[in-house]
Design a protein around this motif. Structure first.
Motif, PDB file in Angstrom:
ATOM      1  N   GLY A   1       0.727  -1.274  -0.039  1.00 41.39           N
ATOM      2  CA  GLY A   1       0.140  -0.102   0.063  1.00 41.39           C
ATOM      3  C   GLY A   1       0.873   1.241  -0.103  1.00 41.39           C
ATOM      4  O   GLY A   1       0.641   2.288  -0.813  1.00 41.39           O
ATOM      5  N   ASP A   2       1.794   1.202   1.042  1.00 43.50           N
ATOM      6  CA  ASP A   2       2.670   2.640   0.959  1.00 43.50           C
ATOM      7  C   ASP A   2       3.604   2.424  -0.486  1.00 43.50           C
ATOM      8  O   ASP A   2       3.727   3.806  -0.795  1.00 43.50           O
ATOM      9  CB  ASP A   2       3.893   2.159   2.002  1.00 43.50           C
ATOM     10  N   VAL A   3       3.979   1.656  -0.909  1.00 45.29           N
ATOM     11  CA  VAL A   3       4.756   1.595  -2.395  1.00 45.29           C
ATOM     12  C   VAL A   3       3.726   2.655  -3.522  1.00 45.29           C
ATOM     13  O   VAL A   3       4.124   3.172  -4.034  1.00 45.29           O
ATOM     14  CB  VAL A   3       5.441   0.398  -2.933  1.00 45.29           C
ATOM     15  N   ILE A   4       2.606   1.801  -3.292  1.00 48.77           N
ATOM     16  CA  ILE A   4       1.775   2.100  -4.409  1.00 48.77           C
ATOM     17  C   ILE A   4       1.324   3.891  -4.100  1.00 48.77           C
ATOM     18  O   ILE A   4       1.374   4.715  -4.979  1.00 48.77           O
ATOM     19  CB  ILE A   4       0.451   1.471  -4.416  1.00 48.77           C
ATOM     20  N   ALA A   5       0.966   4.203  -2.605  1.00 46.40           N
ATOM     21  CA  ALA A   5       0.806   5.492  -2.489  1.00 46.40           C
ATOM     22  C   ALA A   5       1.844   6.449  -2.680  1.00 46.40           C
ATOM     23  O   ALA A   5       1.788   7.435  -3.274  1.00 46.40           O
ATOM     24  CB  ALA A   5       0.595   5.610  -0.935  1.00 46.40           C
TER      25      ALA A   5
ATOM     26  N   PRO B   1       9.571   3.263  -1.125  1.00 45.57           N
ATOM     27  CA  PRO B   1       9.927   2.177  -0.105  1.00 45.57           C
ATOM     28  C   PRO B   1       9.935   0.621  -0.567  1.00 45.57           C
ATOM     29  O   PRO B   1       9.422   0.074   0.281  1.00 45.57           O
ATOM     30  CB  PRO B   1       9.186   2.387   1.175  1.00 45.57           C
ATOM     31  N   TYR B   2      10.438   0.568  -1.727  1.00 42.95           N
ATOM     32  CA  TYR B   2      10.499  -1.035  -2.106  1.00 42.95           C
ATOM     33  C   TYR B   2      11.058  -1.852  -1.227  1.00 42.95           C
ATOM     34  O   TYR B   2      10.496  -3.192  -1.195  1.00 42.95           O
ATOM     35  CB  TYR B   2      11.370  -0.947  -3.729  1.00 42.95           C
TER      36      TYR B   2
ATOM     37  N   LEU C   1      10.909  -7.614  -5.051  1.00 47.97           N
ATOM     38  CA  LEU C   1      10.792  -8.530  -6.008  1.00 47.97           C
ATOM     39  C   LEU C   1      10.138  -7.705  -7.103  1.00 47.97           C
ATOM     40  O   LEU C   1      10.362  -7.894  -8.397  1.00 47.97           O
ATOM     41  CB  LEU C   1       9.864  -9.660  -5.700  1.00 47.97           C
ATOM     42  N   LEU C   2       8.987  -7.087  -6.998  1.00 48.97           N
ATOM     43  CA  LEU C   2       8.055  -6.479  -7.994  1.00 48.97           C
ATOM     44  C   LEU C   2       8.547  -5.063  -8.321  1.00 48.97           C
ATOM     45  O   LEU C   2       7.792  -4.468  -9.253  1.00 48.97           O
ATOM     46  CB  LEU C   2       6.540  -6.488  -7.544  1.00 48.97           C
ATOM     47  N   GLN C   3       9.586  -4.351  -7.862  1.00 51.20           N
ATOM     48  CA  GLN C   3       9.878  -3.147  -8.021  1.00 51.20           C
ATOM     49  C   GLN C   3      10.090  -2.627  -9.344  1.00 51.20           C
ATOM     50  O   GLN C   3       9.186  -1.643  -9.588  1.00 51.20           O
ATOM     51  CB  GLN C   3      11.438  -2.916  -7.447  1.00 51.20           C
ATOM     52  N   ASN C   4      10.604  -3.300 -10.148  1.00 50.46           N
ATOM     53  CA  ASN C   4      10.556  -2.983 -11.871  1.00 50.46           C
ATOM     54  C   ASN C   4       9.027  -3.141 -12.518  1.00 50.46           C
ATOM     55  O   ASN C   4       8.841  -2.797 -13.461  1.00 50.46           O
ATOM     56  CB  ASN C   4      11.476  -3.747 -12.550  1.00 50.46           C
ATOM     57  N   SER C   5       8.086  -3.978 -11.767  1.00 52.17           N
ATOM     58  CA  SER C   5       6.987  -4.066 -12.183  1.00 52.17           C
ATOM     59  C   SER C   5       5.914  -3.118 -11.576  1.00 52.17           C
ATOM     60  O   SER C   5       4.821  -3.292 -12.013  1.00 52.17           O
ATOM     61  CB  SER C   5       6.615  -5.490 -12.302  1.00 52.17           C
TER      62      SER C   5
END
Ligand SMILES: Nc1ncnc2c1ncn2[C@@H]1O[C@H](COP(=O)(O)OP(=O)(O)OP(=O)(O)O)[C@@H](O)[C@H]1O
Ligand SMILES: [Mg+2]
Length: 366
Positions: free
Chosen positions: A285-289, A304-305, A313-317
Motif C-alpha cells: 500500500g505504501d509503495v503504491i501511495a 520504499p520498495y 521483487l516487484l520493484q520493476n513491475s
C-alpha cells in the motif's frame, strides 16, 4: 476492481429452538447486505449493517465504494478476465504488468487467479497465458518472434521459495537482483521455457503439489504466503530489427485478515506469519501511495520498495513503466463485514493512485 464471491455454504438448524451454538453458527452463515446499485457501469458497491445499541435503539450503517468495475457474486471467470485481458496482453508490447488478488482468507483469491479444474472455471493465470500465446502467434505475421518463460515463487515469512523447484521442499536461499536494464532476477530459481499455453496447467499443478508438501510442515501455509507467477516475454522483430521485453506478474496475496480472527494471538509461529503478512501488505500500500505522489509531480520521492520482499521483487513491475491492477475479493458473510470494510478501504487507497504513464520497453536497432 472488486469481486465478491458466492461461496457461502449455508447452514441450518434442525432443532425447533436453536441452542446458543446453533445461533452462533447461523449468525456466522448470515449473508451481509451488499448491493450493487450501478446497473449501467457496475462501478459501485454498497454495504449495510443494522445493529442494536446498548440502549436498545436500532442503528443502521451504510458504506458506499466506487471502483473501476464491481463484479456481482454470480459473475463468471470469463467476465472478470475480460476486464484484465487488455492489460495482460500489453506485456507482448513490452510493458511490465502486475495483477494482484487481495482479500481475506477464503474470499476467493486463488480461485480468481488459478481457478478450478474445468475450462469455464479456469482462472486469470491460465487465461492470461493463453491469450499471450494467441496474441504472440498473431504478431508473427508482423515479423515478431517471441520467447516466453515462466517462474512461480512463494514469499513466506519474508523468505522466497521456488514453487517450481525440483525434489523436496525448497531449502535454497534466494536473492533478488535488479540489473541496470530494469530486469529482475532471483538467484537459484527454476525458470521454465514455455512453448505452449497448456504447459501452464502442469506448472500450476506442480506448484500446488509443492505447496501441499509445505503445508504439512506448516499449517495452512498457502493462505499465509504470497505467490507470484511471472511470465517473461522477449520479442524480436526480424523485419524491423526492434526488440522488446515485458513481463506479466500475477500475484495471489496472503490473506489480509487482521490478527484477532485468525486466532494467531496465542501462537508464536502464527503471530510471526501474521506480522510478516501485515508488514508486506502495508508495504505494498505504501509503495503504491508513494508512486502516486511521485506521479503528482513531487519529483524524486523515495519509494520504499525495500520494506518488504514482495515490493522489492516487484520493484520493476510497479514503477513508471508498468501497468498495475488489483482485484479485491470480498466475503459475502455478515460475520466478515468489518474485514470487508478494511479491504474496501485498502482498495480505495490503491484505486486513488495514478502510478504514472506506463512506458513500453521497445529497443530500436542501434
Ligand atoms: N467465484 C467462486 N465460485 C465458486 N467457488 C468459489 C468462488 N470463489 C471461491 N470459491 C471457493 O471458495 C473456497 C475459498 O476460495 P479460495 O481458496 O480461492 O480463497 P483464498 O482467498 O485463496 O483463501 P486463502 O487466503 O486461504 O488462500 C474454495 O473452495 C474455492 O473453490
Ligand atoms: Mg488462496
Amino acid at each position: 476492481m472488486v469481486k465478491s464471491t458466492s461461496s457461502t455454504g449455508g447452514s441450518s438448524s434442525k432443532l425447533a429452538s436453536p441452542t446458543p451454538e446453533d445461533e452462533e453458527k447461523l449468525r456466522e452463515a448470515a449473508k451481509a447486505e451488499i448491493t450493487y446499485p450501478d446497473k449501467m457501469d457496475h462501478k459501485e458497491i454498497v454495504l449495510r449493517s443494522s445493529s442494536e445499541s446498548a440502549t436498545g435503539q436500532e442503528r443502521k450503517d451504510e458504506w458506499a465504494f466506487n471502483f473501476d468495475r464491481v463484479f456481482e457474486p454470480n459473475s463468471t471467470q470469463s467476465e472478470v478476465f475480460e476486464e484484465i485481458s487488455q492489460l495482460a496482453q500489453s506485456c507482448t508490447d513490452g510493458y511490465n504488468v502486475c495483477v494482484f488478488a487481495y482479500g481475506q482468507t477464503g474470499s476467493g483469491k486463488s480461485f480468481t487467479m488459478e481457478g478450478g479444474s474445468t475450462e469455464s472455471n479456469a482462472g486469470m493465470i491460465p487465461r492470461a497465458v493463453e491469450q499471450v500465446f494467441r496474441v504472440s502467434d498473431e504478431l508473427k505475421s508482423k515479423g515478431w518472434i517471441y520467447k516466453m518463460e515462466g517462474q512461480f515463487l512463494e514469499i513466506y515469512n519474508e523468505t522466497i521459495n521456488d514453487l517450481l523447484g525440483k525434489g523436496e521442499f525448497d531449502k535454497k536461499k534466494h536473492e533478488i537482483k535488479h540489473d541496470k536494464s530494469g530486469r529482475t532476477t532471483v538467484t537459484d530459481v527454476n525458470i521454465i521455457p514455455l512453448t505452449s499455453a497448456n504447459q501452464v496447467r502442469s506448472l500450476l499443478a506442480l506448484a500446488q503439489s509443492r505447496r501441499t508438501v509445505a503445508s504439512t510442515l506448516m499449517n495452512e501455509r498457502s493462505s499465509r504466503s504470497h505467490s507470484v507467477f511471472t511470465l517473461r516475454i522477449l520479442g524480436e522483430n526480424a523485419m524491423t530489427g526492434e526488440s522488446c521485453e515485458g513481463s506479466l506478474n500475477l500475484v495471489d496475496l496472503a490473506g489480509s485478515e487482521r490478527l484477532e480472527k485468525s486466532g494467531a494471538g496465542n501462537d508464536k509461529d502464527r503471530l510471526k506469519e501474521t506480522q510478516s503478512i501485515n508488514k508486506s501488505l502495508s508495504a505494498l500500500g505504501d509503495v503504491i501511495a508513494a508512486l502516486g505522489e511521485k506521479g503528482e509531480g513531487k519529483g524524486d520521492k523515495h519509494i520504499p520498495y525495500r520494506n518488504s520482499k514482495l515490493t522489492y521483487l516487484l520493484q520493476n513491475s510497479l514503477s513508471g513503466n508498468s501497468k498495475t491492477l488489483m482485484v479485491l475479493n470480498l466475503s459475502p458473510l455478515a460475520y466478515h463485514l468489518n474485514e470487508s470494510l478494511c479491504s474496501l478501504r485498502f482498495a480505495t487507497k490503491v484505486n486513488n493512485t495514478t502510478i504514472g504513464t506506463a512506458k513500453k520497453q521497445i529497443k530500436n536497432p542501434s
